[in-house]
Design a protein around this motif. Structure first.
Motif, PDB file in Angstrom:
ATOM      1  N   GLY A 192       0.820  -1.208   0.000  1.00  0.00           N
ATOM      2  CA  GLY A 192       0.000   0.000   0.000  1.00  0.00           C
ATOM      3  C   GLY A 192       0.849   1.251   0.000  1.00  0.00           C
ATOM      4  N   LEU A 193       0.230   2.355  -0.390  1.00  0.00           N
ATOM      5  CA  LEU A 193       0.930   3.638  -0.385  1.00  0.00           C
ATOM      6  C   LEU A 193      -0.073   4.772  -0.240  1.00  0.00           C
ATOM      7  CD1 LEU A 193       0.505   5.310  -3.335  1.00  0.00           C
ATOM      8  CD2 LEU A 193       1.910   3.428  -4.145  1.00  0.00           C
ATOM      9  N   PHE A 194       0.448   5.925   0.157  1.00  0.00           N
ATOM     10  CA  PHE A 194      -0.340   7.144   0.112  1.00  0.00           C
ATOM     11  C   PHE A 194       0.530   8.230  -0.484  1.00  0.00           C
ATOM     12  CE2 PHE A 194       2.011   8.140   3.979  1.00  0.00           C
ATOM     13  CZ  PHE A 194       2.269   9.497   3.828  1.00  0.00           C
ATOM     14  N   GLN A 195      -0.111   9.226  -1.024  1.00  0.00           N
ATOM     15  CA  GLN A 195       0.612  10.403  -1.515  1.00  0.00           C
ATOM     16  C   GLN A 195      -0.245  11.636  -1.298  1.00  0.00           C
ATOM     17  OE1 GLN A 195       2.267  10.244  -5.470  1.00  0.00           O
ATOM     18  NE2 GLN A 195       3.542  12.011  -5.028  1.00  0.00           N
ATOM     19  N   CYS A 196       0.387  12.699  -0.823  1.00  0.00           N
ATOM     20  CA  CYS A 196      -0.287  13.987  -0.671  1.00  0.00           C
ATOM     21  C   CYS A 196       0.205  14.958  -1.735  1.00  0.00           C
ATOM     22  CB  CYS A 196      -0.018  14.578   0.709  1.00  0.00           C
ATOM     23  SG  CYS A 196      -0.891  13.732   2.044  1.00  0.00           S
ATOM     24  N   ARG A 197      -0.646  15.879  -2.089  1.00  0.00           N
ATOM     25  CA  ARG A 197      -0.235  16.919  -3.028  1.00  0.00           C
ATOM     26  C   ARG A 197       0.944  17.684  -2.437  1.00  0.00           C
ATOM     27  NH1 ARG A 197      -4.948  20.180  -3.634  1.00  0.00           N
ATOM     28  NH2 ARG A 197      -3.863  21.743  -2.413  1.00  0.00           N
TER      29      ARG A 197
ATOM     30  N   TYR B  36      -1.969  14.810   6.810  1.00  0.00           N
ATOM     31  CA  TYR B  36      -2.488  13.838   7.781  1.00  0.00           C
ATOM     32  C   TYR B  36      -4.020  13.848   7.800  1.00  0.00           C
ATOM     33  CZ  TYR B  36      -3.646  11.685  12.258  1.00  0.00           C
ATOM     34  OH  TYR B  36      -4.193  10.892  13.229  1.00  0.00           O
ATOM     35  N   ASN B  37      -4.604  15.032   7.829  1.00  0.00           N
ATOM     36  CA  ASN B  37      -6.070  15.129   7.853  1.00  0.00           C
ATOM     37  C   ASN B  37      -6.693  14.526   6.603  1.00  0.00           C
ATOM     38  OD1 ASN B  37      -6.103  16.415  10.337  1.00  0.00           O
ATOM     39  ND2 ASN B  37      -6.059  18.469   9.447  1.00  0.00           N
ATOM     40  N   CYS B  38      -6.021  14.693   5.486  1.00  0.00           N
ATOM     41  CA  CYS B  38      -6.526  14.143   4.218  1.00  0.00           C
ATOM     42  C   CYS B  38      -6.411  12.626   4.195  1.00  0.00           C
ATOM     43  CB  CYS B  38      -5.743  14.766   3.056  1.00  0.00           C
ATOM     44  SG  CYS B  38      -6.423  14.426   1.411  1.00  0.00           S
ATOM     45  N   VAL B  39      -5.218  12.122   4.514  1.00  0.00           N
ATOM     46  CA  VAL B  39      -4.960  10.681   4.436  1.00  0.00           C
ATOM     47  C   VAL B  39      -5.793   9.903   5.456  1.00  0.00           C
ATOM     48  CG1 VAL B  39      -3.180   8.903   4.794  1.00  0.00           C
ATOM     49  CG2 VAL B  39      -2.655  10.957   3.472  1.00  0.00           C
ATOM     50  N   SER B  40      -6.011  10.475   6.623  1.00  0.00           N
ATOM     51  CA  SER B  40      -6.749   9.765   7.664  1.00  0.00           C
ATOM     52  C   SER B  40      -8.197   9.487   7.272  1.00  0.00           C
ATOM     53  CB  SER B  40      -6.708  10.543   8.980  1.00  0.00           C
ATOM     54  OG  SER B  40      -7.306  11.824   8.836  1.00  0.00           O
ATOM     55  N   ARG B  41      -8.699  10.173   6.278  1.00  0.00           N
ATOM     56  CA  ARG B  41     -10.066   9.935   5.803  1.00  0.00           C
ATOM     57  C   ARG B  41     -10.147   8.762   4.827  1.00  0.00           C
ATOM     58  NH1 ARG B  41     -13.343  15.066   5.762  1.00  0.00           N
ATOM     59  NH2 ARG B  41     -12.176  16.592   6.983  1.00  0.00           N
ATOM     60  N   LEU B  42      -9.021   8.403   4.233  1.00  0.00           N
ATOM     61  CA  LEU B  42      -9.047   7.470   3.113  1.00  0.00           C
ATOM     62  C   LEU B  42      -9.441   6.032   3.466  1.00  0.00           C
ATOM     63  CD1 LEU B  42      -5.964   8.879   1.182  1.00  0.00           C
ATOM     64  CD2 LEU B  42      -8.362   8.969   0.471  1.00  0.00           C
TER      65      LEU B  42
ATOM     66  N   PHE C 252      -8.818  15.341  -3.779  1.00  0.00           N
ATOM     67  CA  PHE C 252      -8.155  16.444  -4.452  1.00  0.00           C
ATOM     68  C   PHE C 252      -6.760  16.694  -3.878  1.00  0.00           C
ATOM     69  CE2 PHE C 252      -7.726  20.779  -6.177  1.00  0.00           C
ATOM     70  CZ  PHE C 252      -8.188  20.544  -7.453  1.00  0.00           C
ATOM     71  N   GLY C 253      -6.557  16.329  -2.614  1.00  0.00           N
ATOM     72  CA  GLY C 253      -5.265  16.605  -2.004  1.00  0.00           C
ATOM     73  C   GLY C 253      -4.430  15.392  -1.665  1.00  0.00           C
ATOM     74  N   CYS C 254      -4.978  14.189  -1.794  1.00  0.00           N
ATOM     75  CA  CYS C 254      -4.215  12.992  -1.436  1.00  0.00           C
ATOM     76  C   CYS C 254      -4.846  11.759  -2.057  1.00  0.00           C
ATOM     77  CB  CYS C 254      -4.127  12.834   0.081  1.00  0.00           C
ATOM     78  SG  CYS C 254      -5.722  12.533   0.895  1.00  0.00           S
ATOM     79  N   SER C 255      -4.098  10.674  -2.022  1.00  0.00           N
ATOM     80  CA  SER C 255      -4.608   9.405  -2.553  1.00  0.00           C
ATOM     81  C   SER C 255      -4.048   8.258  -1.732  1.00  0.00           C
ATOM     82  CB  SER C 255      -4.206   9.230  -4.021  1.00  0.00           C
ATOM     83  OG  SER C 255      -2.793   9.162  -4.138  1.00  0.00           O
TER      84      SER C 255
END
Length: 298
Positions: free
Chosen positions: A87-92, A101-107, A126-129
């Motif tokens: 797995g991975l995450f990426q932020c803008r 953190y706030n964006c990724v924690s929703r995913l 829009f800001g992370c995946s």
């Protein structure tokens, strides 16, 4: 004799309610970077009779969320030999660590809500995946298009397309000399590009070049467009009145939505203000009626 006490009771009650309203925080809309762009869910469900995959997935999500407070990109593998999940995450690139953190924690919640538990899933905000894949999942080309979006509004004439294409060329050149994220603007056209964090500079350049060619063909004269390939994405937006200045890490809004609509907090404030005004008027009337009634009693 004194003035009737009942109207003053209402007045006292009114100010108590008003004080409560003053202390009650107005609801705020979610940050724009948490807006859903697209979802990608594998058709095959995850076979997990013993729950080992669920445990591995939960561990993976926890690790990704923890890393998002200090990094814009993180990729890892979890589970045993038989239950490996990558797995991975990426932020803008322009998000702060807090916003990332706030964006990724929703995913993880969104993945469960929108996809359930398939063998692979990807959610793009829009800001992370975030992406996860069970070992053995069929891989796709980094150049494969996952999602496109073109504005319904068009800019007439060849002048706009020349501006946009010049901006996109600047984006291509900028991406070749950065660490995978770049933004710029040219004559009211704002462009943004980002490659996946583990993509090399050469492959990133090729991916962005492919995305630029696709957005030119797919979106034509649309005033805004987004192209998401497997390993990179780009977007452009035309602002007839000039590209707005960014006051924070919040992203630019499209011209169709910028400056339109209603601020939710402002709406609540107007409603509460109107209610307070009506309440004050009612109390004044009750007070006046009490005075008149008392006068009649003399």
């Amino acid at each position: 004799m004194g003035v009737p006490r009942k109207p003053f009771y209402f007045l006292h009650l009114f100010f108590v309610i008003l004080a409560i309203l003053e202390l009650t925080p107005l609801s705020k809309s979610a940050p724009e970077y948490t807006t859903l762009v697209y979802k990608g869910c594998a058709k095959q469900a995850l076979s997990d009779p013993t729950g080992v995959y669920s445990q591995a997935l939960s561990s993976l999500f926890g690790t990704l969320i923890a890393q998002s407070s200090k990094s814009k990109f993180f990729k890892t593998t979890t589970g045993s030999t038989q239950t490996t999940i990558t797995g991975l995450f990426q932020c803008r690139g322009d998000l702060s660590n807090v916003d990332c953190y706030n964006c990724v924690s929703r995913l993880p919640i969104l993945i469960d809500k929108l996809c359930g538990k398939p063998i692979a899933a990807r959610i793009q905000l829009f800001g992370c995946s975030m992406l996860y894949e069970v070992e053995g999942f069929t891989q796709i080309s980094g150049m494969e298009m996952l999602f496109k979006s073109c504005s319904g509004a068009n800019a007439g004439g060849s002048e706009f397309e020349e501006r946009r294409d010049t901006a996109l060329t600047s984006l291509e050149n900028g991406m070749s000399s950065t660490s995978g994220f770049y933004t710029t603007s040219y004559e009211s056209v704002y462009v943004l590009g980002q490659c996946e964090g583990d993509v090399g500079a050469s492959d990133c350049g090729e991916c962005v070049k492919s995305a630029v060619q696709r957005v030119q063909v797919e979106c034509g004269s649309s005033i805004a467009g987004q192209i998401y390939l497997h390993k990179c994405y780009i977007s452009y937006t035309y602002y007839p009145n000039g590209v707005p200045k960014k006051s924070s890490s919040a992203s630019f809004t499209s011209p169709s939505s910028s400056g339109s609509g209603t601020n939710p907090g402002k709406t609540v404030a107007i409603i509460l203000g109107g209610a307070a005004g009506v309440g004050l008027l009612v109390i004044c009337l009750l007070f006046a009626r009490g005075l008149l009634k008392k006068k009649d009693d003399y």
